[in-house]
Design a protein around this motif. Structure first.
Motif, short mmCIF file in Angstrom:
data_model
loop_
_atom_site.label_atom_id
_atom_site.label_comp_id
_atom_site.label_asym_id
_atom_site.label_seq_id
_atom_site.Cartn_x
_atom_site.Cartn_y
_atom_site.Cartn_z
N ASN A 1 -37.32 4.95 3.27
CA ASN A 1 -37.77 3.57 3.07
C ASN A 1 -38.27 2.91 4.35
OD1 ASN A 1 -37.21 3.57 0.30
ND2 ASN A 1 -35.06 3.12 0.69
N ILE A 2 -38.14 3.59 5.49
CA ILE A 2 -38.64 3.02 6.74
C ILE A 2 -40.13 3.32 6.82
CG2 ILE A 2 -38.44 2.94 9.25
CD1 ILE A 2 -35.61 4.15 8.93
N PRO A 3 -40.96 2.28 6.82
CA PRO A 3 -42.41 2.52 6.79
C PRO A 3 -42.93 3.17 8.08
CG PRO A 3 -41.88 0.21 6.32
CD PRO A 3 -40.62 0.87 6.78
N TYR A 4 -44.02 3.86 7.95
CA TYR A 4 -44.77 4.40 9.08
C TYR A 4 -45.02 3.26 10.05
CZ TYR A 4 -48.64 6.83 11.44
OH TYR A 4 -49.46 7.43 12.35
N ASN A 5 -44.92 3.54 11.34
CA ASN A 5 -45.25 2.55 12.36
C ASN A 5 -44.17 1.48 12.50
OD1 ASN A 5 -46.69 1.12 14.27
ND2 ASN A 5 -48.33 0.52 12.89
N LYS A 6 -43.00 1.65 11.89
CA LYS A 6 -41.90 0.69 11.99
C LYS A 6 -40.64 1.42 12.44
CE LYS A 6 -44.22 -2.75 10.14
NZ LYS A 6 -44.99 -3.52 11.08
N THR A 7 -39.72 0.65 13.00
CA THR A 7 -38.42 1.22 13.35
C THR A 7 -37.33 0.36 12.73
OG1 THR A 7 -38.32 -0.03 15.42
CG2 THR A 7 -39.17 2.22 15.55
N ARG A 8 -36.15 0.94 12.69
CA ARG A 8 -34.98 0.25 12.16
C ARG A 8 -33.80 0.68 13.03
NH1 ARG A 8 -33.71 1.35 5.94
NH2 ARG A 8 -35.45 -0.04 5.61
N THR A 9 -32.86 -0.23 13.25
CA THR A 9 -31.70 0.13 14.05
C THR A 9 -30.66 0.83 13.17
OG1 THR A 9 -30.49 -1.93 13.65
CG2 THR A 9 -32.02 -1.92 15.53
N TYR A 10 -29.72 1.50 13.82
CA TYR A 10 -28.64 2.15 13.08
C TYR A 10 -27.86 1.10 12.28
CZ TYR A 10 -29.54 6.47 15.58
OH TYR A 10 -30.14 7.61 16.08
N LEU A 11 -27.68 -0.08 12.87
CA LEU A 11 -26.97 -1.16 12.16
C LEU A 11 -27.76 -1.59 10.92
CD1 LEU A 11 -24.61 -3.14 11.98
CD2 LEU A 11 -25.89 -4.69 13.49
N GLU A 12 -29.05 -1.77 11.07
CA GLU A 12 -29.88 -2.14 9.91
C GLU A 12 -29.84 -1.05 8.84
OE1 GLU A 12 -33.32 -4.85 12.10
OE2 GLU A 12 -33.50 -2.67 12.12
N GLN A 13 -29.80 0.18 9.28
CA GLN A 13 -29.72 1.31 8.35
C GLN A 13 -28.40 1.25 7.58
OE1 GLN A 13 -32.24 3.04 7.74
NE2 GLN A 13 -31.65 5.03 6.98
N SER A 14 -27.30 0.96 8.29
CA SER A 14 -25.99 0.84 7.65
C SER A 14 -25.96 -0.30 6.65
CB SER A 14 -24.90 0.62 8.71
OG SER A 14 -24.83 1.73 9.57
N LYS A 15 -26.55 -1.45 7.03
CA LYS A 15 -26.63 -2.60 6.12
C LYS A 15 -27.42 -2.25 4.87
CE LYS A 15 -26.20 -6.32 9.51
NZ LYS A 15 -26.93 -7.36 10.27
N ALA A 16 -28.52 -1.54 5.05
CA ALA A 16 -29.36 -1.16 3.91
C ALA A 16 -28.58 -0.27 2.94
CB ALA A 16 -30.62 -0.44 4.38
N LEU A 17 -27.62 0.49 3.48
CA LEU A 17 -26.79 1.36 2.64
C LEU A 17 -25.57 0.62 2.10
CD1 LEU A 17 -27.14 4.48 4.88
CD2 LEU A 17 -27.72 4.41 2.45
#
Length: 164
Positions: free
Chosen positions: A88-104
């Motif tokens: 779900n992380i779009p091309y040309n974008k980044t996400r932090t590990y914390l944001e990844q955890s929140k998304a889960l």
């Protein structure tokens, strides 16, 4: 069907691609240089892996921003959830590990999420290289930080500003 394997030379190392008719099981980058030993021609690529090679080629040539492949990564239920979220992380974008955890749905699972990211078996296609530290640092990457930096720069090239 038996699992098939092929190799594809990328600008940042030789990719080993493994899969079968049920999908791509792994794409890993090899540190060893197999370029002379592995002159793989198109006719050498198993049919079930040809589309993966084509799409990786397009990605490295800057012609592809996302992948449309049948994936079949092997892992635990939790790891598969983490890997699905990476998609779900779009091309040309980044996400932090914390944001990844929140998304889960569990901010306390940050270490487990980071661990699952590190076990991602499908290099580039499941884009774990797009996950960075909360401070913006390029922390942890199984393929090597230099490759993570290269991939992020490839996806977000600095455009020269016009002066006029």
């Amino acid at each position: 069907m038996d699992t098939q394997t092929t190799y594809y030379k990328t600008p940042i190392g030789t990719a080993k691609i493994v899969g079968d008719e049920n999908g791509i099981q792994s794409v890993s980058v090899l540190d060893e240089d197999f370029s002379t030993a592995l002159e793989v021609t198109e006719s050498d690529i198993p049919e079930c892996l040809q589309e993966c090679v084509t799409q990786l080629e397009d990605y490295f040539e800057g012609k592809r921003n996302d992948f449309d492949l049948k994936l079949n990564p092997q892992g635990t239920t939790f790891q598969k959830r983490v890997w699905d979220e990476l998609l779900n992380i779009p091309y040309n974008k980044t996400r932090t590990y914390l944001e990844q955890s929140k998304a889960l749905g569990d901010v306390k699972a940050i270490r487990a999420v980071a661990s699952a990211n590190g076990k991602n078996p499908i290099w580039i296609i499941i884009p774990c290289h797009r996950v960075i530290g909360s401070d913006g640092s390029l922390t942890g990457y199984a393929g090597g930080i230099w490759r993570k930096k290269w991939l992020l720069a490839h996806e977000n090239p600095v455009k020269q500003q016009s002066l006029f």
